[in-house]
Design a protein around this motif. Structure first.
Motif, short mmCIF file in Angstrom:
data_model
loop_
_atom_site.label_atom_id
_atom_site.label_comp_id
_atom_site.label_asym_id
_atom_site.label_seq_id
_atom_site.Cartn_x
_atom_site.Cartn_y
_atom_site.Cartn_z
N GLU A 198 11.84 57.76 -63.93
CA GLU A 198 10.86 56.86 -63.33
C GLU A 198 10.62 55.65 -64.23
N PHE A 199 10.25 54.52 -63.58
CA PHE A 199 10.04 53.25 -64.28
C PHE A 199 8.82 52.55 -63.69
N ASP A 200 8.20 51.68 -64.49
CA ASP A 200 7.13 50.80 -64.00
C ASP A 200 7.77 49.57 -63.37
N ALA A 201 7.25 49.16 -62.21
CA ALA A 201 7.84 48.04 -61.48
C ALA A 201 6.75 47.19 -60.85
N VAL A 202 7.13 45.98 -60.45
CA VAL A 202 6.27 45.07 -59.69
C VAL A 202 7.00 44.71 -58.41
N VAL A 203 6.31 44.78 -57.28
CA VAL A 203 6.90 44.41 -55.99
C VAL A 203 6.90 42.89 -55.88
N LEU A 204 8.07 42.29 -55.73
CA LEU A 204 8.19 40.84 -55.60
C LEU A 204 8.17 40.38 -54.16
N ARG A 205 8.88 41.09 -53.31
CA ARG A 205 8.93 40.72 -51.89
C ARG A 205 9.15 41.99 -51.09
N SER A 206 8.44 42.13 -49.98
CA SER A 206 8.52 43.35 -49.19
C SER A 206 9.14 43.08 -47.83
N GLY A 207 9.93 44.06 -47.36
CA GLY A 207 10.56 43.95 -46.05
C GLY A 207 10.26 45.15 -45.19
N ASP A 208 10.91 45.24 -44.05
CA ASP A 208 10.64 46.33 -43.11
C ASP A 208 11.13 47.68 -43.65
N HIS A 209 12.20 47.65 -44.45
CA HIS A 209 12.78 48.91 -44.89
C HIS A 209 12.89 49.04 -46.41
N GLU A 210 12.85 47.92 -47.12
CA GLU A 210 12.96 47.98 -48.57
C GLU A 210 12.29 46.76 -49.17
N ALA A 211 12.05 46.84 -50.46
CA ALA A 211 11.38 45.76 -51.17
C ALA A 211 12.23 45.33 -52.35
N GLU A 212 12.03 44.07 -52.80
CA GLU A 212 12.61 43.59 -54.03
C GLU A 212 11.62 43.88 -55.15
N ILE A 213 12.09 44.48 -56.23
CA ILE A 213 11.21 44.83 -57.33
C ILE A 213 11.75 44.30 -58.64
N PHE A 214 10.86 44.17 -59.62
CA PHE A 214 11.26 43.78 -60.97
C PHE A 214 10.76 44.84 -61.94
N ILE A 215 11.68 45.33 -62.75
CA ILE A 215 11.36 46.29 -63.81
C ILE A 215 11.53 45.56 -65.14
N ALA A 216 10.51 45.63 -65.97
CA ALA A 216 10.54 44.86 -67.22
C ALA A 216 11.40 45.49 -68.29
N ASN A 217 11.49 46.83 -68.33
CA ASN A 217 12.20 47.51 -69.41
C ASN A 217 13.03 48.67 -68.87
N PRO A 218 14.38 48.50 -68.77
CA PRO A 218 15.12 47.27 -69.03
C PRO A 218 14.91 46.26 -67.90
N PRO A 219 15.13 44.96 -68.15
CA PRO A 219 14.84 43.96 -67.12
C PRO A 219 15.82 44.04 -65.96
N ILE A 220 15.32 44.55 -64.84
CA ILE A 220 16.16 44.81 -63.67
C ILE A 220 15.51 44.19 -62.44
N LEU A 221 16.29 43.48 -61.64
CA LEU A 221 15.90 43.07 -60.29
C LEU A 221 16.67 43.95 -59.33
N ALA A 222 15.96 44.68 -58.48
CA ALA A 222 16.65 45.67 -57.65
C ALA A 222 15.93 45.87 -56.34
N LYS A 223 16.50 46.76 -55.50
CA LYS A 223 15.92 47.13 -54.21
C LYS A 223 15.22 48.48 -54.35
N CYS A 224 14.12 48.59 -53.64
CA CYS A 224 13.36 49.84 -53.62
C CYS A 224 13.10 50.23 -52.18
N ALA A 225 13.48 51.45 -51.81
CA ALA A 225 13.25 51.91 -50.44
C ALA A 225 11.75 52.03 -50.19
#
Length: 464
Positions: free
Chosen positions: A408-435
């Motif tokens: 598990e990681f701490d994340a911030v939701v950047l943009r949300s969609g109908d099925h998944e969201a864009e998130i940013f994880i600070a450590n390690p710095p990751i931009l990814a999709k979250c269901a």
């Protein structure tokens, strides 16, 4: 961390996937070698100007050299740009090759250069301590940072020193900057204030970088230092001046971006309201974004939403009539590329237009014929560079997280969609999709890694 051997093989795979060629044909190399000894012709010797360069550590393809002077009435800015026009013969083997390439493509383990390194890291590069042919822009500016006169000409220059952003920032922080850039601390903020007044849009999203740690590769985010922003303003000022020359002469090529439509601005205002971030009705989107604290999750989410304001970038070539769109919404002014000819194709041609126009000369036939081809060449090249950068980041993200599925990681939701969201994880710095369906933007949450596959370059999370 990525082990060096595996990383090298993987980045070679990206080169193969996207058809990147680090080597040059023999005829191109021969032409470049022959151009090294080409005479610079009769041009003024301005090597007495104490120019310096500011680039990433270890850079050898140095496009720009800078010197600022504080005067009784304002500022004088000297900005020397590598003169590729001297070395590239129109229609020759080198010219045809670089038109196919479009720009230098950067990968973590080495770049794919636009020009042979004998030029880009040698004879054409503004390396310190050596005399170089250059195109010198000289700006006389008022006390508020506005150019009152602009001159562009070919000259001989010599850089006194090569600096990197971090070291220059440290000299400012310590109060002892190099005399050639000391005025940046005053001039840079003045130019940034003018940009905000124009309504320029700057998105301060976290920038992922891939960095060697001696044994492999790691992901880092590097905050933008004041010197980075101040130095960028000099390049922007030059691009705006070049665009003005072209528009007045009704010939050239512009970097354009349409103004955001009302629906995009309305959507951003709704996001700000939902996040309870005040946005006065009389404040422009650019000024609103500039006033946000980039370290907050609300700002990160709004910067991500604001990317919809900056869609539709392109290049507009013209000769005889001005194009319908002449401005770049991000800059909030007419703008063109002229400051990175070692690394970007269009800059050489745009510079030649400026030199011809400022000299009161007609464009040579080869240049007039090339202008209409540049928008498609640069569009394809920009797209390729973006895909390669994203593929490299995706690959390193997957490698860094491989073996951590289920954590598990701490994340911030950047943009949300109908099925998944864009998130940013600070450590390690990751931009990814979250269901997840319609996760609240700017929310801090725990996420669980569900996939990290280097073979497919896929990284996915779910809400924990």
């Amino acid at each position: 961390m990525i082990r060096t051997g595996r990383a090298d093989l993987a980045f070679d795979g990206i080169r193969t996937e996207f058809g990147l060629r680090s080597s040059f044909p023999a005829a191109v190399l021969a032409e470049a070698e022959a151009a090294v000894s080409r005479s610079a012709g009769d041009r003024p010797d301005l090597t007495s100007i104490p120019l310096v360069t500011i680039d990433p550590p270890g850079a050898k393809d140095l496009d720009q050299a800078l010197c600022l002077e504080k005067t009784a009435s304002g500022f004088v800015v000297h900005y020397a740009i590598a003169d590729l026009g001297l070395f590239v013969t129109p229609g020759g083997a080198l010219d045809l090759e670089v038109r196919q390439r479009g720009q230098t493509i950067y990968l973590p383990d080495g770049n794919v250069p636009l020009h042979p390194t004998v030029l880009s890291e040698g004879a054409a590069s503004l390396l310190p301590g050596v005399v170089r042919p250059a195109v010198l822009w000289t700006f006389t500016c008022s006390a508020d940072g506005v150019p009152t006169s602009v001159e562009v000409r070919r000259a001989l220059v010599r850089s006194q020193a090569q600096f990197d952003y971090e070291s220059v920032q440290k000299t400012f922080d310590a109060g002892n900057p190099h005399p050639s850039v000391a005025a940046l601390a005053e001039f840079g903020p003045l130019r940034r204030a003018l940009a905000r007044k124009r309504g320029a849009v700057e998105l301060q999203l976290p920038e992922q970088e891939i960095e060697s740690n001696g044994e492999g590769w790691k992901l880092v985010t590097r905050p933008r230092a004041d010197v980075d922003a101040w130095n960028a303003e000099i390049s922007l000022m030059t691009g705006m001046a070049a665009a003005s020359l072209m528009l007045e002469a009704r010939v050239g090529i512009l970097r354009t971006l349409p103004d955001p439509d009302a629906s995009a601005v309305s959507a951003l205002r709704k996001s700000a309201a939902a996040l309870k971030v005040p946005w006065p009705a009389d404040v422009s989107p650019g000024a609103f974004l500039a006033g946000l604290d980039a370290s907050t999750p609300e700002a990160m989410a709004l910067f991500t939403d604001a990317t919809r304001l900056l869609r539709g970038a392109g290049y507009s070539a013209f000769n005889g009539s001005v194009p319908e769109v002449t401005t770049h919404a991000g800059v909030a002014a007419p703008y063109t590329h002229v400051t990175a000819p070692l690394r970007r194709l269009v800059d050489r041609f745009a510079t030649e237009v400026c030199l011809a126009v400022s000299g009161g000369q007609e464009l040579p036939a080869w240049l007039a014929e090339a202008l209409p081809q540049l928008p498609s060449l640069m569009g394809a090249s920009d797209s390729l560079a973006s895909k390669v950068e994203r593929a490299s980041l995706d690959l390193v993200e997957a490698w860094v997280l491989a073996g951590r599925v289920g954590q598990e990681f701490d994340a911030v939701v950047l943009r949300s969609g109908d099925h998944e969201a864009e998130i940013f994880i600070a450590n390690p710095p990751i931009l990814a999709k979250c269901a997840g369906k319609r996760l609240p933007e700017a929310e801090r949450l725990r996420v669980r890694l569900t996939e990290a596959d280097p073979a497919t370059r896929q990284v996915r999370f779910e809400r924990a």
